[in-house]
Design an enzyme around this catalytic site. Sequence first.
Site, PDB file in Angstrom:
ATOM      1  N   PHE A  35      10.530   2.551  -6.408  1.00  0.00           N
ATOM      2  CA  PHE A  35      10.497   1.018  -6.489  1.00  0.00           C
ATOM      3  C   PHE A  35      10.165   0.521  -7.927  1.00  0.00           C
ATOM      4  CE2 PHE A  35       9.135   2.777  -2.345  1.00  0.00           C
ATOM      5  CZ  PHE A  35      10.151   1.972  -1.444  1.00  0.00           C
ATOM      6  N   GLU A  36      10.648  -0.634  -8.145  1.00  0.00           N
ATOM      7  CA  GLU A  36      10.846  -1.163  -9.427  1.00  0.00           C
ATOM      8  C   GLU A  36       9.342  -1.425  -9.847  1.00  0.00           C
ATOM      9  OE1 GLU A  36      13.121  -4.641  -8.906  1.00  0.00           O
ATOM     10  OE2 GLU A  36      11.400  -5.816  -7.941  1.00  0.00           O
TER      11      GLU A  36
END
Lengths: 261, 261, 311, 311
Positions: free
Chosen positions: A52-53
């Site tokens: 995930f970012e």
Amino acid sequence: MVSGEFTRDEMMTVATGRFIHDGWKAFIGTGLPMVAAYLAKATHAPNMTLMFESGVLAAEPRTIARAVGDPRLQSTARRVSGMLDGLLLLHGGNVDFGVLGGAQVDRFGNINSTAVGGEGYSRPATRLGGSGGANDIASAAKEFLIVVRHTRRTFVERVDHLTTPGYLTGPGAREAAGLHGRGPIGVVTDLGVFGFDATTKRMNATSLHEGITWADVEAATGFDIDRPDDLPTTPPPSEHELHLLRTVIDPNGVYLKGGPQ
Amino acid sequence: MVSGEFTRDEMMTVATGRFIHDGWKAFIGTGLPMVAAYLAKATHAPNMTLMFESGVLAAEPRTIARAVGDPRLQSTARRVSGMLDGLLLLHGGNVDFGVLGGAQVDRFGNINSTAVGGEGYSRPATRLGGSGGANDIASAAKEFLIVVRHTRRTFVERVDHLTTPGYLTGPGAREAAGLHGRGPIGVVTDLGVFGFDATTKRMNATSLHEGITWADVEAATGFDIDRPDDLPTTPPPSEHELHLLRTVIDPNGVYLKGGPQ
Amino acid sequence: MSPYSTGTSKIVSMADAAATVPEGASLSFGGFGHFGHPLSFVRELLRQGKGGFTLHAVAECWPAELLTAAGRVNHINLSNLMFEGLGRVRAICRAVENGWITTDDHSHLGLSLRLLAAGWDMPFMPIRTMAGSDLEHIQTGPAPKFRRIASPFSDEQVGVLSPLSPDVAVVHVSESDNQGNGIIRGQISVVDAQVRAAKRVIVTAERIVEPEEIVRNNQLVTVPGILVDQVVHSPYGAYPGGMYGLYDEDMELMDHYYEASRSEEAVAAYLAEWIFGLADHAEYLDRIGSQRLLEAVVDPVHMLARGRGEW
Amino acid sequence: MSPYSTGTSKIVSMADAAATVPEGASLSFGGFGHFGHPLSFVRELLRQGKGGFTLHAVAECWPAELLTAAGRVNHINLSNLMFEGLGRVRAICRAVENGWITTDDHSHLGLSLRLLAAGWDMPFMPIRTMAGSDLEHIQTGPAPKFRRIASPFSDEQVGVLSPLSPDVAVVHVSESDNQGNGIIRGQISVVDAQVRAAKRVIVTAERIVEPEEIVRNNQLVTVPGILVDQVVHSPYGAYPGGMYGLYDEDMELMDHYYEASRSEEAVAAYLAEWIFGLADHAEYLDRIGSQRLLEAVVDPVHMLARGRGEW
């Protein structure tokens, strides 16, 4: 339950999951793609790595995450850092795949998630959230998939704002821009599965979901979409897939509302 | 004990410590500078912050550290990261001061800690450790101090290799090179304390240690060093300073061997 | 006696900290999703009445939305602002659609790297994303964000970003000593770059701890105290958002704002009731009530509040 | 059953891991000062006989010295190589002075940023240090390390570094799961950049732990498993150097090498006795003896072995 009894969302979810290869490292957002990733991991891609970012790496949540910021992604991850670290791992070429949505998509797989209509960027009719990590994923992940609902408002001749690069203006344009990722490999909608011609980079149809006609697609698409001679039906969700979706992965309908419609 | 009874190393240590201002964030290496930093912190600069190139921030070791890699720096630090983080804090302009040594120093405070003699860099008579963080500190810390023993071999007309920038070729040269740190503010040796002329950037004398004559300095210096009209004696270590050095900071003589010589 | 120096304490009151933010300042806030935003600070800043702000907003949807809803923002350099699980940041969207504020859009990596470049004192930072898109082509900020230059090591024309330095960064941490050495439990969003980039740094902290506790966890310290100017003790400072490891977000309260944001009138009433009508953070927490605050507390293994399901 | 996937284990024997390093490879090793060097790996690599290596050596004095002493190194890109508290790395110095190897010097930041640039796939990385010195002016590597370019955002001519990617990075960690998610206790030197920059990454670990233990400390994971190719279980893998939090360096044994390094003959005898004369790491540890190994163990608060004094 016969396999014919499934919702359009379930069909989209299953079709999305099929794009995920085992062993891949993938950036996933919330919504259907999150469910699709869980499904892929529970079936044919047990060794995929969820990233995930926010810098969350190799999360293995037991239950469906409500958001990218959901604590259960962090509390089950092998590594938690921050956005720069997460996105620089992506920039460094370590991410195989991402799934992206958007408000508009054009024939070359360019996506708008910033501003629609009005007088353009500075005074749009509708302002949206903006790129976030989407531009980075589309630019730097080895490949990416687009998942959107199929309407004429979404599938447009030309995106009002090019937030996220597909094949830009066509063949050679990504290379000219200096992008290292290969670009979009497909589009999953509630009508079918689409791809991009290897030469022209124009969107074409791969398969239509059960009960969908080519006329449905044409009516919902604001540009000429290439129809191949052979246009099969998308393999429907299996009983096992539906069982997983409904009773294991998203039993409370966080993302997938209701059972068969 | 009268204050006259002290070693040259003790004089150098005390003179070095006096350059450290309270509240400063300083990069410190092993050896005399380490002792000097402990002394400054125990006397006039209790709020100085000790930083190390390995990413150790605000260490408060109870006893003298044997090395920059000494565990007691890490186990008492407010923050421990790595070299990139440590040196990028420096690069970002967050470090006030550093203390550097070297094998050769020239009149502009340029330092060689890489290669001496022979056919030059690629085939020197003596290869040394190389820059490490020294070049980064001299380039990016707001100011730095040079601490070396004073011999004709060390104080040379021209360093064989310019590892670490002092004022380079003279006035304006640091600015032309694009360096953001101001450069060397002084030199502490076993003979005296030296500075750099504000205009010419040439090394000049600030004070000579007790018992040292100008002839001693000239004999030990391989370039014309500027002598001011007024050349005081370096204030000797106080009894309190000597007490701290000998019984609190370095009682086992890790760096400061023996008592009065 | 502690063997660690406590120096000159940087701890100040919330009001004093907010008072140091000048009219027209550029600001950047910590936080991501519904977690970790310094919302008690934002509410105090709103109460103090200053505005004309520029925001460098990577992921701080809640601070950006509240400040914009109150008309305190002129320009936003942003990468993504939306409410996860809810939808658009409507006050910001309305302000853009009506031409009340200007924006300059980046990718998350692009905006984060601009902050990092400023923090590292680098004249520019290369980037391979943003290229070819309107993030490259449309530049509306007062200074250019993205340009192309020739790489001296290959024959590429590569994108580079300009540095971006906020006047003030405000970040909320799980625990801090009185020097601002701050630990954030869970993902740090872009706080590492923000505290390096900003000219001033204000830390708000759930807990103020003794130096020993920071030293014991010194590899977890995201905010180096040497970069910090002021420290404010603010328990539940991210509420109604969550703080990883401590309390979950209060979706009902967040949704309350989200519904209010549908109209200018309703949002004004919301601000009057929940911010301007309350004297300070203590009164805000009183309004929420301790029972509700305790219901949000997470268990220390699953990091989820009661009723939030399994991992 | 563990709720965490263990995937396909990356754990291999030390011999198998070392066997993947090709003749003539470029290598970069973890470690700083007398701590954290993957020395059990280096000894195995030496036993396997390959050489012709290029080193990208920021702070890994011990691996670089031992490989050079055995004549396995052609070129070193370095920033600083010396033995803290002892003195010069004499085998390396001798090799340079005699023209047996070539070097290219950097500052610590410069070499670290070159690795980082490679790891981040950046075409170059700006730097304000190295400028004006012979680190800028003397370039002896096969590829240029430092050039000046015009900043597109100001009128400066700024230094930029080229990326540098080792074929193999070998790093020693305190604990790792079977996927290579590795925790380093204490300072990480430049391991973060090395594992990102390298084409292959080999992790040697004091302890192989269950996924749960990594997850519980996931903010301490320096080595992301997705970058790792092989994992080797190697207790006391940094010996006779130390491993922060586990054991102190054995200065007597290190000094033993340092004395031997005074002459080519003595160093050859040292290598014969301590490396080539021992079959593997187990035999090396047997030679040291368990009593001596236990004496190096540090207490978990002060992180110092017995007799090393107070904090």
